[in-house]
Write an enzyme that holds these catalytic residues in place. Sequence first.
Site, short mmCIF file in Angstrom:
data_model
loop_
_atom_site.label_atom_id
_atom_site.label_comp_id
_atom_site.label_asym_id
_atom_site.label_seq_id
_atom_site.Cartn_x
_atom_site.Cartn_y
_atom_site.Cartn_z
N LYS A 113 0.64 -1.09 0.03
CA LYS A 113 0.06 0.00 0.05
C LYS A 113 1.03 1.10 0.02
O LYS A 113 1.77 1.63 0.95
CB LYS A 113 -0.79 -0.16 1.12
CG LYS A 113 -2.29 0.62 1.21
CD LYS A 113 -3.12 0.27 2.19
CE LYS A 113 -4.57 1.31 2.19
NZ LYS A 113 -5.04 1.17 3.45
O1 G3P Z 1 -9.33 2.04 4.53
C1 G3P Z 1 -9.20 3.55 4.88
C2 G3P Z 1 -9.91 3.58 6.22
O2 G3P Z 1 -9.59 2.66 7.25
C3 G3P Z 1 -10.29 4.95 6.68
O3 G3P Z 1 -11.66 4.78 7.49
O4 G3P Z 1 -13.33 5.50 8.89
O5 G3P Z 1 -10.89 6.18 9.38
O6 G3P Z 1 -12.27 7.00 7.51
P1 G3P Z 1 -12.12 6.14 8.26
#
Ligand code: G3P
Length: 219
Positions: free
Chosen positions: A87
């Site tokens: 990644k």
């Molecule tokens: O894959 C990216 C993700 O982990 C971000 O999610 O909910 O932290 O915006 P969030």
Amino acid sequence: MKFFIDTANLDEIREAYELGVLDGVTTNPSLMAKGGISGDEKVKAHYKSICDIVDDKVSAEVIATDFEGMVKEGLALAKIDDKIVVKIPIIRDGLKALKYFHSEGIRTNCTLIFSAGQALLAAKAGASYVSPFIGRLDDISYDGMELIAQIVHIYQNYNYETEVLAASVRHSMHLLKCAEVGADVVTCPLKVITGLLKHPLTDSGLATFLADHAKAAGK
Ligand code: G3P
């Protein structure tokens, strides 16, 4: 459509895998830190444990932000297991790293995508996946789903092989909308996937079936 789970929690990954609908796992440095996983060797061992649970496609994120550092870290991550997808953030050196890994036959997931222009660049550099963040755009009054649709459309125009991996998926409607607009993959917490199961008519229907069965059996 592929379902990935977005967590570093092994129990959650096992539970999702046992459901039979899991196609992969994504992690990021915040999720690893949340799980208390730090230090090079511990991080690598944790990725190996994840790979031992699932069939394929485990995204492991580099921390370096310069080309040489990303290549070094990415190669070390890819060596852990054939299931690893490296990644890489969408920054200038990240583009070069995407190109490098593509030429080496190592799969990549280009992350922190917030615009169609970034997604176009990542596809041109040979990313296997791009991760546009829906929820974080919604959080600041931009339309995250509109971005997914835009990227899907652009990739279709040019037959790019890069897959659209919708990330920052916060609830089951996000997931369903992604399916409608044609995202190749969603990554989300387990509760977003299990949320698809829920329907009050299923619950009441099942309760009635069981009650009728019990009545007929004279219980
Ligand atoms: O894959 C990216 C993700 O982990 C971000 O999610 O909910 O932290 O915006 P969030």
